[in-house]
Design an enzyme around this catalytic site. Structure first.
Site: not given
Lengths: 199, 379
Positions: B141, B315, B348
């Site tokens: 991320s 995601d 995610h």
């Protein structure tokens, strides 16, 4: 490693930069790295195989010949290898062009649709041939562009590619003895293997 | 709390100077004599340096305890692992909660920072620790953004890079989500224009709502359905068990609501609202191609770093399409790149969870890179 992969490996010079399209479980790139010290990378469409290859420490991209070759720069590789995949791509002619754009040499192997057994099956049964190489029924085969050795040579001529080496082999792993005659190779060769370059 | 005070400080991209600069960090494993086995792990938006040990505030295991440790995919028996609290964070690195020269906290006066500023602060720490070159930079991320920025800024200092569930730029959708979070914070009556400490307050509701909203984007529909479905729990604070009491609109609560409220309130205990604003803004600014006319491959031309780009199939915050874009851009730059999409239905957050294929990918990439770097075989 499969026989055609061993024959491909023999064509590749040590320390070369190699892109293996359809790298499968990564056997060829692993072999090239370990025995020839090559900078070998792969592209593979099956995510399970990609994950397996990367988990073995091999550099493999998820992607396919039709959509991903365009993203490599000119001359990025010495050899670009396409193993038993030409018949399954959407645009074989474009894939070959891309291979010879990003690589100095293209190594292409494909199953020969001109083999005598296939011809006989079609002649006598009137149905699409099935054997060890062409083993899926017509309605679910990934092979959308089957070709014969002679078809392939014609395409190479049209595109102006130089055939640096070629050979026909049978499925049992023997190199076929009809190396001088394309007509015989087209009749008796189950697999064909070509080393191409551009003029 | 271990941190380095770097007196020379850092000149930020915006022109402001932060001096001295504090970088809080934790390390695991031993640095080799040749100093060639360092792995920098970069944390995500609300992560911190407590990578593989009990968190001092929450008491929970470190955020990647399942990934980093002896014999684990990031093996601390082989590698020296460093994790820093990012610049702008609130766990010891210089950030909005730090004091200015006048003794006041920075608060909203803290200068805007970028992902590159975070990376340059980490580089200063590595200089301080005497580590010239990282064997690997790994992160998911926002951590993945730092990994990309590391290679773009210091290509010769990173041998291998693994950007996970990330993107070479923050998309309009991502910026939109961040803006909703920021608006939730500034709409809190306890916000006091960011000077909440003057009032002995924290904008807990706003920060909690921001976290709840963001948390939804970290999950997937399948994950929420599997975990909570439409199950309902009676809230004991609102209703007793007697059927005599009248029902009210909010007399009972869906499990998923209760879960989000818990996420929101526990987050407020460990995170600072001004840090949240500073860091989300840094993510929004992130665009590797900004200086290159939109060409994502340009920063990586001629780069020798080996890449492994990883995405997760469910995601939707950093979808696989963005990772593929990145992988193709790296190909255009002639970089040695692997690209894997891990099949997972957990959204995610999958990069923080137990995903065996992901672990295998991590282990394989690190071992393969170590072999190429001449670090020898796994023990």
């Amino acid at each position: 490693m499969r026989l055609d992969q061993r024959l491909i490996a023999e064509m590749i010079a040590p320390k070369a930069r190699v892109l293996d399209i359809g790298s499968g479980d990564g056997a060829l790139i692993d072999y090239l790295f370990r025995t020839r010290n090559c900078d070998a990378r792969g592209i593979e469409i099956d995510m399970k195989e990609v994950t397996r290859s990367v988990a073995h420490g091999l550099p493999v991209m998820h992607g396919d010949a039709d959509h991903d070759l365009a993203h490599y720069p000119n001359g990025a590789f010495d050899y670009v290898v396409l193993q038993r995949t030409l018949q399954a791509v959407e645009r074989p002619r474009e894939v070959l062009r891309q291979m010879l754009r990003i690589g100095r040499y293209a190594i292409v192997s494909f199953p020969n649709f001109g083999h005598w057994r296939l011809r006989l099956q079609l002649l006598f049964s009137g149905r699409m041939p099935m054997n060890a190489v062409w083993h899926t029924p017509w309605y679910e085969t990934p092979n959308i562009h089957p070709c014969t050795i002679r078809d392939f040579l014609t395409l190479c001529q049209e595109e102006g590619y130089i055939v640096d080496r070629w050979l026909a082999v049978d499925e049992a792993g023997e190199r076929a003895p009809w190396r001088r005659s394309i007509r015989l190779a087209n009749l008796f060769g189950e697999q064909a293997l070509f080393l191409l370059s551009k003029r | 709390m271990s941190y380095a005070r770097l007196e020379e400080g850092l000149t930020l991209e915006c022109g402001s100077v932060l001096a001295p600069l504090d970088v809080a960090y934790r390390t695991y494993g031993q640095l080799s004599a040749a100093r060639d086995n360092a792995i920098l792990v970069c944390h995500a938006l609300t992560g911190d340096q407590f990578l593989a040990e009990q968190h001092p505030v929450t008491g929970k295991p470190g955020w990647w305890s399942r990934m980093v440790g002896p014999g684990l995919p990031i093996d601390t028996d082989r590698f020296f692992v460093i994790c820093t609290n990012v610049l702008g964070g609130c766990m010891g690195s210089t950030g909005p909660r730090s004091l200015q020269e006048n003794g006041e906290p920075w608060g909203t006066d803290f200068p805007p920072i970028t992902i590159r500023d975070m990376v340059r602060a980490q580089a200063l720490l590595l200089n301080h620790l005497g580590i010239g070159r990282l064997f690997a930079a790994i992160g998911g991320s926002m951590g993945g953004m730092q990994v990309l920025q590391w290679v773009a800024t210091y290509p010769e200092r990173v041998f291998a890079a693994m950007p996970i569930a990330t993107s070479p730029f923050h998309s309009a959708q991502n910026i939109a989500f961040n803006e909703v979070s920021r608006q939730a914070i500034s709409a809190d009556p306890e916000w006091h224009n960011g000077r909440y400490w003057d009032y002995g307050a924290v904008p807990a509701r706003g920060l909690g709502v921001a976290r709840m909203m963001a948390h939804i984007t970290y999950l997937s529909e399948e994950a929420l359905t599997r975990k909570f479905g439409r199950r309902v729990r009676r809230d004991p604070a609102i209703k007793g068990d007697t059927a005599l009491e009248p029902a009210s609109l909010f007399g009972e609560m869906f499990e998923v609501e209760s879960y989000l409220r818990h996420q929101g309130s526990s987050f407020v205990r460990r995170f600072d609202a001004n840090s949240y604003l500073t860091i989300t803004r840094a993510m929004d600014y992130f665009d590797l191609s900004a200086e290159y006319d939109g060409d994502i491959s340009a920063p990586f031309l001629g780069c020798k770093t080996r890449f492994c780009v990883v995405s997760f199939s469910s995601d939707w915050l950093f979808p696989t399409s963005q990772s593929r874009l990145l992988a193709r851009a790296l190909n255009r730059a002639g970089v040695n790149v692997s690209f894997v999409e891990i099949d997972s239905d957990r959204g995610h957050d999958a990069f923080l969870l137990d995903e065996p294929d992901f672990d295998r990918t991590m282990r394989g990439f690190i071992n393969g890179a170590a072999e190429h770097a001449g670090l020898g075989k796994a023990g």
